[in-house]
Enzyme design. Sequence first.
Site, short mmCIF file in Angstrom:
data_model
loop_
_atom_site.label_atom_id
_atom_site.label_comp_id
_atom_site.label_asym_id
_atom_site.label_seq_id
_atom_site.Cartn_x
_atom_site.Cartn_y
_atom_site.Cartn_z
N LYS A 28 37.68 78.85 44.43
CA LYS A 28 37.56 80.28 44.75
C LYS A 28 38.91 80.86 45.18
O LYS A 28 39.28 81.95 44.77
CB LYS A 28 36.54 80.52 45.88
CG LYS A 28 35.11 80.10 45.52
CD LYS A 28 34.12 80.61 46.57
CE LYS A 28 34.29 79.99 47.94
NZ LYS A 28 33.91 78.56 48.02
N ARG B 151 43.74 68.51 48.40
CA ARG B 151 44.10 69.92 48.59
C ARG B 151 45.13 70.07 49.70
O ARG B 151 45.06 69.41 50.73
CB ARG B 151 42.82 70.68 48.96
CG ARG B 151 43.01 72.14 49.19
CD ARG B 151 41.75 72.90 48.93
NE ARG B 151 40.80 72.88 50.02
CZ ARG B 151 39.71 73.63 50.04
NH1 ARG B 151 39.43 74.41 49.02
NH2 ARG B 151 38.89 73.57 51.05
N ARG C 113 44.07 70.90 55.55
CA ARG C 113 43.12 71.51 56.49
C ARG C 113 42.31 70.43 57.19
O ARG C 113 41.90 69.46 56.56
CB ARG C 113 42.19 72.45 55.73
CG ARG C 113 42.65 73.88 55.78
CD ARG C 113 41.89 74.73 54.80
NE ARG C 113 40.44 74.62 54.95
CZ ARG C 113 39.58 75.29 54.18
NH1 ARG C 113 40.02 76.08 53.23
NH2 ARG C 113 38.28 75.16 54.36
N ARG D 81 30.06 70.06 54.82
CA ARG D 81 30.19 71.40 54.25
C ARG D 81 29.38 71.52 52.96
O ARG D 81 28.76 72.56 52.71
CB ARG D 81 31.67 71.71 53.99
CG ARG D 81 32.41 72.04 55.28
CD ARG D 81 33.90 71.87 55.13
NE ARG D 81 34.49 72.79 54.20
CZ ARG D 81 35.68 72.59 53.60
NH1 ARG D 81 36.37 71.50 53.86
NH2 ARG D 81 36.16 73.48 52.79
P1 ADP Z 1 35.55 76.56 51.78
O1 ADP Z 1 34.99 77.62 50.86
O2 ADP Z 1 36.50 75.66 51.08
O3 ADP Z 1 34.49 75.84 52.56
P2 ADP Z 1 36.46 78.56 53.68
O4 ADP Z 1 37.87 78.77 54.06
O5 ADP Z 1 35.78 79.63 52.88
O6 ADP Z 1 36.45 77.18 52.89
O7 ADP Z 1 35.56 78.31 54.98
C1 ADP Z 1 35.91 77.38 55.98
C2 ADP Z 1 34.86 77.37 57.08
O8 ADP Z 1 34.81 78.67 57.70
C3 ADP Z 1 33.42 77.11 56.65
O9 ADP Z 1 33.15 75.73 56.55
C4 ADP Z 1 32.64 77.78 57.79
O10 ADP Z 1 32.61 76.98 58.95
C5 ADP Z 1 33.48 79.00 58.11
N1 ADP Z 1 33.04 80.21 57.34
C6 ADP Z 1 33.75 80.84 56.39
N2 ADP Z 1 33.07 81.88 55.87
C7 ADP Z 1 31.88 81.90 56.52
C8 ADP Z 1 30.70 82.70 56.44
N3 ADP Z 1 30.62 83.72 55.55
N4 ADP Z 1 29.66 82.43 57.26
C9 ADP Z 1 29.73 81.44 58.14
N5 ADP Z 1 30.78 80.60 58.28
C10 ADP Z 1 31.85 80.84 57.48
#
Ligand code: ADP
Length: 225
Positions: free
Chosen positions: A13, A127, A160, A171
């Site tokens: 993404k 990554r 990360r 996750r």
């Molecule tokens: P990825 O898509 O690779 O998991 P992100 O950077 O989008 O990585 O998200 C990292 C973390 O941030 C998630 O595992 C979650 O804990 C939190 N997070 C991000 N976006 C949301 C959301 N919309 N609702 C709840 N938690 C979120």
Amino acid sequence: MVLLLFGPPGCGKGTQSRLITSWLKIPAISTGEMLRAEIQAGTALGQAAQSIMAGGGLVGDDLVNEMLLQRVSKPDCSPGFLLDGYPRTVEQAEYLDRVLDDLKMPPAVVLHLDVPNDALVGRMSSRRQCPKCSRVYNLLHQPPRVAGLCDDDATPLITRKDDREEVVRARLEMYDCLTRPVLAHYQHTDYFQIRGDRSPGYIFEEISGILEPRLGNVQQAMEAG
Ligand code: ADP
């Protein structure tokens, strides 16, 4: 145009978000990036989110919804924006519908990047990310030009904390239980499933082919309205 990039963690993404938003000149909104910025700034929201994110859980809907509302209400979002990593629960999707309605924005175009779970764990362990500009690299498929340094600003790249294997698995479980069901919410909208287990350039070509005809419609609707 409001674009929603949907897909499991590690599906690409972030990479597609960068390509799409530099093409369409609309802001990219990643709730994950926003939460990491809150943690770095040591805000109350960051403190609440930190341990949840480190364990691979989801931050509470109320906190994330409020953060999203503040961001999309800013003037740079009025021509449209791209959402990466939001909505992640059915409640967030319902909230987004209300926000778009209030802001008189069209319903989102949903781009679903689908990648089998097996491929994702390997991808995330290779990554790396630039802590300054957030650009994402992959040591196997998209390495930086100079090992360990960001192409754009030469900052040393980091791994990360939540890309460790056991956190990645948590996750993916969250995604399957709470986020995948969000797709049912978008059954009757502009929804496109895209195979994400191909090269970023190929995926971007498919996405631009989907979006190009829609750009004209959006322009016409704006001129008419
Ligand atoms: P990825 O898509 O690779 O998991 P992100 O950077 O989008 O990585 O998200 C990292 C973390 O941030 C998630 O595992 C979650 O804990 C939190 N997070 C991000 N976006 C949301 C959301 N919309 N609702 C709840 N938690 C979120």
